[in-house]
Design a protein around this motif. Structure first.
Motif, PDB file in Angstrom:
ATOM      1  N   ILE A   1     -34.060  -3.422  45.303  1.00 33.09           N
ATOM      2  CA  ILE A   1     -35.011  -4.327  45.957  1.00 33.09           C
ATOM      3  C   ILE A   1     -35.377  -3.815  47.337  1.00 33.09           C
ATOM      4  O   ILE A   1     -36.547  -3.758  47.710  1.00 33.09           O
ATOM      5  N   GLU A   2     -34.353  -3.402  48.083  1.00 29.85           N
ATOM      6  CA  GLU A   2     -34.607  -2.982  49.472  1.00 29.85           C
ATOM      7  C   GLU A   2     -35.502  -1.747  49.522  1.00 29.85           C
ATOM      8  O   GLU A   2     -36.457  -1.680  50.277  1.00 29.85           O
ATOM      9  N   SER A   3     -35.186  -0.766  48.691  1.00 32.29           N
ATOM     10  CA  SER A   3     -35.929   0.496  48.800  1.00 32.29           C
ATOM     11  C   SER A   3     -37.262   0.441  48.061  1.00 32.29           C
ATOM     12  O   SER A   3     -38.239   1.032  48.497  1.00 32.29           O
ATOM     13  N   SER A   4     -37.311  -0.268  46.933  1.00 28.37           N
ATOM     14  CA  SER A   4     -38.436  -0.101  46.009  1.00 28.37           C
ATOM     15  C   SER A   4     -39.072  -1.398  45.553  1.00 28.37           C
ATOM     16  O   SER A   4     -39.939  -1.378  44.678  1.00 28.37           O
ATOM     17  N   GLY A   5     -38.644  -2.516  46.133  1.00 25.77           N
ATOM     18  CA  GLY A   5     -39.087  -3.808  45.629  1.00 25.77           C
ATOM     19  C   GLY A   5     -40.603  -3.946  45.516  1.00 25.77           C
ATOM     20  O   GLY A   5     -41.115  -4.491  44.541  1.00 25.77           O
ATOM     21  N   ASP A   6     -41.342  -3.434  46.495  1.00 24.65           N
ATOM     22  CA  ASP A   6     -42.803  -3.575  46.474  1.00 24.65           C
ATOM     23  C   ASP A   6     -43.440  -2.864  45.289  1.00 24.65           C
ATOM     24  O   ASP A   6     -44.555  -3.201  44.890  1.00 24.65           O
ATOM     25  N   TYR A   7     -42.760  -1.874  44.764  1.00 26.88           N
ATOM     26  CA  TYR A   7     -43.353  -1.034  43.724  1.00 26.88           C
ATOM     27  C   TYR A   7     -42.892  -1.416  42.323  1.00 26.88           C
ATOM     28  O   TYR A   7     -43.281  -0.776  41.355  1.00 26.88           O
ATOM     29  N   VAL A   8     -42.041  -2.438  42.229  1.00 28.52           N
ATOM     30  CA  VAL A   8     -41.500  -2.841  40.932  1.00 28.52           C
ATOM     31  C   VAL A   8     -42.050  -4.214  40.558  1.00 28.52           C
ATOM     32  O   VAL A   8     -41.891  -5.171  41.318  1.00 28.52           O
ATOM     33  N   ASP A   9     -42.693  -4.310  39.404  1.00 24.85           N
ATOM     34  CA  ASP A   9     -43.208  -5.601  38.957  1.00 24.85           C
ATOM     35  C   ASP A   9     -42.208  -6.325  38.066  1.00 24.85           C
ATOM     36  O   ASP A   9     -42.000  -7.520  38.208  1.00 24.85           O
ATOM     37  N   PHE A  10     -41.611  -5.574  37.123  1.00 24.06           N
ATOM     38  CA  PHE A  10     -40.686  -6.178  36.167  1.00 24.06           C
ATOM     39  C   PHE A  10     -39.405  -5.383  36.119  1.00 24.06           C
ATOM     40  O   PHE A  10     -39.418  -4.165  36.278  1.00 24.06           O
TER      41      PHE A  10
ATOM     42  N   TYR B   1     -36.521  -9.717  32.869  1.00 26.89           N
ATOM     43  CA  TYR B   1     -36.615 -10.258  31.507  1.00 26.89           C
ATOM     44  C   TYR B   1     -35.650  -9.499  30.599  1.00 26.89           C
ATOM     45  O   TYR B   1     -35.116  -8.450  30.973  1.00 26.89           O
ATOM     46  N   LEU B   2     -35.446 -10.061  29.427  1.00 24.02           N
ATOM     47  CA  LEU B   2     -34.469  -9.490  28.496  1.00 24.02           C
ATOM     48  C   LEU B   2     -35.148  -8.466  27.589  1.00 24.02           C
ATOM     49  O   LEU B   2     -36.180  -8.759  26.987  1.00 24.02           O
ATOM     50  N   GLY B   3     -34.579  -7.291  27.478  1.00 18.40           N
ATOM     51  CA  GLY B   3     -35.144  -6.245  26.630  1.00 18.40           C
ATOM     52  C   GLY B   3     -35.333  -6.730  25.194  1.00 18.40           C
ATOM     53  O   GLY B   3     -34.576  -7.573  24.698  1.00 18.40           O
ATOM     54  N   GLY B   4     -36.349  -6.207  24.512  1.00 18.76           N
ATOM     55  CA  GLY B   4     -36.702  -6.673  23.179  1.00 18.76           C
ATOM     56  C   GLY B   4     -35.586  -6.592  22.156  1.00 18.76           C
ATOM     57  O   GLY B   4     -35.513  -7.412  21.232  1.00 18.76           O
ATOM     58  N   THR B   5     -34.696  -5.614  22.314  1.00 16.48           N
ATOM     59  CA  THR B   5     -33.598  -5.508  21.361  1.00 16.48           C
ATOM     60  C   THR B   5     -32.782  -6.800  21.333  1.00 16.48           C
ATOM     61  O   THR B   5     -32.245  -7.180  20.290  1.00 16.48           O
ATOM     62  N   LEU B   6     -32.686  -7.490  22.475  1.00 18.16           N
ATOM     63  CA  LEU B   6     -31.929  -8.737  22.492  1.00 18.16           C
ATOM     64  C   LEU B   6     -32.592  -9.797  21.617  1.00 18.16           C
ATOM     65  O   LEU B   6     -31.906 -10.520  20.879  1.00 18.16           O
ATOM     66  N   PHE B   7     -33.914  -9.888  21.678  1.00 15.65           N
ATOM     67  CA  PHE B   7     -34.653 -10.774  20.759  1.00 15.65           C
ATOM     68  C   PHE B   7     -34.256 -10.447  19.314  1.00 15.65           C
ATOM     69  O   PHE B   7     -33.926 -11.339  18.524  1.00 15.65           O
ATOM     70  N   GLU B   8     -34.248  -9.169  18.979  1.00 12.64           N
ATOM     71  CA  GLU B   8     -33.907  -8.771  17.608  1.00 12.64           C
ATOM     72  C   GLU B   8     -32.450  -9.087  17.253  1.00 12.64           C
ATOM     73  O   GLU B   8     -32.145  -9.469  16.129  1.00 12.64           O
TER      74      GLU B   8
ATOM     75  N   THR C   1     -45.356  -1.411  37.162  1.00 10.73           N
ATOM     76  CA  THR C   1     -44.168  -0.576  36.990  1.00 10.73           C
ATOM     77  C   THR C   1     -43.025  -1.447  36.493  1.00 10.73           C
ATOM     78  O   THR C   1     -42.676  -2.440  37.124  1.00 10.73           O
ATOM     79  N   MET C   2     -42.481  -1.065  35.344  1.00 16.29           N
ATOM     80  CA  MET C   2     -41.347  -1.794  34.785  1.00 16.29           C
ATOM     81  C   MET C   2     -40.108  -0.898  34.848  1.00 16.29           C
ATOM     82  O   MET C   2     -40.140   0.249  34.411  1.00 16.29           O
ATOM     83  N   VAL C   3     -39.055  -1.438  35.448  1.00 24.49           N
ATOM     84  CA  VAL C   3     -37.817  -0.671  35.643  1.00 24.49           C
ATOM     85  C   VAL C   3     -36.778  -1.103  34.622  1.00 24.49           C
ATOM     86  O   VAL C   3     -36.719  -2.271  34.238  1.00 24.49           O
ATOM     87  N   MET C   4     -35.982  -0.163  34.172  1.00 29.28           N
ATOM     88  CA  MET C   4     -34.895  -0.418  33.222  1.00 29.28           C
ATOM     89  C   MET C   4     -33.578  -0.582  33.976  1.00 29.28           C
ATOM     90  O   MET C   4     -33.113   0.347  34.638  1.00 29.28           O
ATOM     91  N   ASP C   5     -32.988  -1.766  33.890  1.00 26.00           N
ATOM     92  CA  ASP C   5     -31.677  -2.042  34.485  1.00 26.00           C
ATOM     93  C   ASP C   5     -30.668  -2.058  33.350  1.00 26.00           C
ATOM     94  O   ASP C   5     -30.701  -2.931  32.488  1.00 26.00           O
TER      95      ASP C   5
ATOM     96  N   ASN D   1     -50.188   1.372  33.590  1.00 24.74           N
ATOM     97  CA  ASN D   1     -48.937   0.613  33.480  1.00 24.74           C
ATOM     98  C   ASN D   1     -47.830   1.495  32.893  1.00 24.74           C
ATOM     99  O   ASN D   1     -48.003   2.046  31.806  1.00 24.74           O
ATOM    100  N   LEU D   2     -46.694   1.598  33.575  1.00 22.24           N
ATOM    101  CA  LEU D   2     -45.623   2.464  33.081  1.00 22.24           C
ATOM    102  C   LEU D   2     -44.300   1.710  33.027  1.00 22.24           C
ATOM    103  O   LEU D   2     -44.000   0.889  33.897  1.00 22.24           O
ATOM    104  N   GLY D   3     -43.505   2.013  32.010  1.00 25.10           N
ATOM    105  CA  GLY D   3     -42.247   1.309  31.828  1.00 25.10           C
ATOM    106  C   GLY D   3     -41.058   2.225  31.592  1.00 25.10           C
ATOM    107  O   GLY D   3     -41.212   3.435  31.494  1.00 25.10           O
ATOM    108  N   ASN D   4     -39.872   1.604  31.498  1.00 27.68           N
ATOM    109  CA  ASN D   4     -38.609   2.331  31.335  1.00 27.68           C
ATOM    110  C   ASN D   4     -38.358   3.339  32.450  1.00 27.68           C
ATOM    111  O   ASN D   4     -37.870   4.447  32.210  1.00 27.68           O
TER     112      ASN D   4
END
Lengths: 258, 258, 258
Positions: free
Chosen positions: B37-46, B75-82, B21-25, B223-226
């Motif tokens: 982190i407190e509520s959902s940390g176990d379920y978030v990988d990235f 990690y930094l979203g791909g748009t930053l690489f671009e 599970t990838m979360v968007m911050d 695997n799910l993201g955003n």
């Protein structure tokens, strides 16, 4: 109120029998629950720990205690009742509720099919130990329940021991008492109101236009449910005529411009 | 789980290779990151620090440390690489990532055009020092990428050193693997699954109906993201069959009513 | 910025006369207000305490002080002005504002009808003691205001003493300067920009596509309002060309690919 204004409709006070607001908690952290209590505690009667979230929420007992100490009654969403019942674990459900120290339970058949007489047996059984609310209506858009059936089920369930019945709309507000475009299914709602005491019905109304419609149609103290935590204050302003949508609702004729 | 239920699908455990599970911050404060982190940390990988937000977020290093200490990989979203690459600042990008102490980078070409072989060179180069994930698909609704090209790019990028490839959908969930009405582009997804190892694909799925569709189609450990920070617990209930949308998904035949 | 990039448009600095961001607070708790300040304080000029929320928010004075001490100017949404005026309580409104220690007020006629000359009298009166911003446009989808009337009202109100005029869009972004599908009413906006100094207009733009449209059309420092608290950082990246939607906006010709 922070200023004593005229023409503000009288709101019922806690512990409310009518004018209820039920909030949907989909997994708030302890801090977030505390934020809800601090900003909106007076306006929230019940907190529904949505569907199966209570099974995987950390610090669940601490959160329940936090709500209870602040005068908000938490309870487990009806889908959790169904999750246990479909597995043949009704006793496990009762034990889980008791271990969590809850005094309110919800019975529903939104996901699974349950003969209404069986559902009413569950309600009667649970009503011996807990306050029961029961939910009518399917979560599925493809299941059509005729209007008379909605009303019969509501009457049966109240008779079986439900304190209130909830009219289903999901978190999305697109099924049951609403059409797919979020507008109210007015024919069904009219029929319900004519035949069931309106004080006994909690209408799920996740979207602002739905909340405004109910307040304009059934008054400031209509029971509303599935409210997002960060929308409670905004809903309360709708109830009090303090937002554009209900601005003229509680004003006398001579102030009304439309 | 807070109660030991039957017929709950087995979930992979951290550090996960699959079932991610990838979360968007999009700019959480330190407190809000702590709530996640407190509520959902176990379920978030990235945790993806979305697009260019990391450039203007205060207390960025503290937030990164907070996530890392709790076992969530930021990690930094791909748009930053671009954003760096279009300015000819690839070395600056590497330096920025290293200074922040990150071990994971995303390579994408959703906003700018990048020849796939050039993109693969960036991937190979970065894979020497970091774990790389790369994103396939344009952010623009008017850019149509043929199905075979999606698949070729995914294969090329995995071969070049990407640990996982992400299938683009934006935060809105209306482009790439989805149609404009948020529904899944099933033809494209089928094609991908037939030719790319599904464990290696992260599907951006910001909307509940999309998450449910993938879980029903590809299983609890897709695997799910955003994912929005306040939807992580709700997503986990979908994965476990603890919400209406996936209620029957993991039950045996004899409990299934439909 | 956390990295010194090229081709980033220059943003105005606090206290800003132009390039303003106005956030909508619909009832944040003290902690949530603190989160907003910590993560996004530098990017927020004004905080509108939306419609009548200030009347029922707990710890209102503490929250106002919190914002003011951090350099964010809070004020009462225009609907509150109307709530007092329709009840014949204009003096009460002034007293309420003063007791709260606010230095900025909003005058609007989005819910009630107010002759524009009467509205201008209120503006002149309030401008003796406060900074005034006034809002033009009806909250009702069924009220059509001709373009010339929009422009005349804006000019009149600026002349009467308004520091800035706000172009109405509601929290939903579907009326006034927008069409029902959230797209910009370009004819009206063009007309306004041709005849009113653009620095003097704050455009309500609650939705990302609307924010991006204004930034692409009127530049990085366009004044924008009704921004959700958790979207401030994301908006700032749009202003700076750090998100897909405005990725090429501030780049030189030779870097532009489209």
């Amino acid at each position: 109120m922070n200023y004593n204004l005229t023409f503000i409709p009288a709101r019922t006070e806690k512990p409310r029998e009518y004018g209820l607001t039920m909030v949907m908690d989909k997994g708030l952290s302890l801090n977030e629950a505390q934020n809800l209590i601090e900003s909106s505690g007076d306006y929230v009667d019940f907190v529904k720990l949505g569907f199966g979230t209570s099974l995987i929420t950390k610090n669940l007992k601490e959160k329940i205690k936090l709500y209870q100490d602040a005068g908000l009654r938490p309870y487990l969403g009806g889908t959790l009742f169904e999750i246990f019942v479909i597995r043949g674990l009704f006793d496990g459900f009762v034990k889980f509720v008791e271990e969590l120290g809850l005094d309110l339970v919800e019975v529903s058949d939104g996901s699974m099919e349950l003969d209404n007489s069986v559902k009413c047996d569950y309600i009667s059984e649970l009503a011996k130990r807990f306050t029961v609310i029961s939910e009518v209506g399917s979560k599925r858009a493809d299941v059509h329940i005729p209007d008379e059936e909605w009303i019969n089920m509501m009457k049966n369930e109240l008779e079986a021991g439900s304190w209130k019945v909830i009219a289903e709309a999901r978190e999305s507000g697109t099924v049951g008492i609403y059409n797919k475009d979020h507008s109210a299914n007015t024919k069904l709602i009219d029929d319900i109101v004519r035949q069931v005491k309106v004080e006994n019905v909690i209408w799920e109304a996740p979207i602002k236009s739905q909340q405004a419609w109910f307040i304009k149609t059934l008054g400031a103290n209509v029971n509303l449910g599935n409210i997002a935590p960060n929308e409670v204050i905004a809903l309360e302003t709708l109830r009090l005529g303090l937002r554009g949508d209900t601005f003229f609702q509680f004003l006398p004729e001579n102030m009304s411009q439309k």
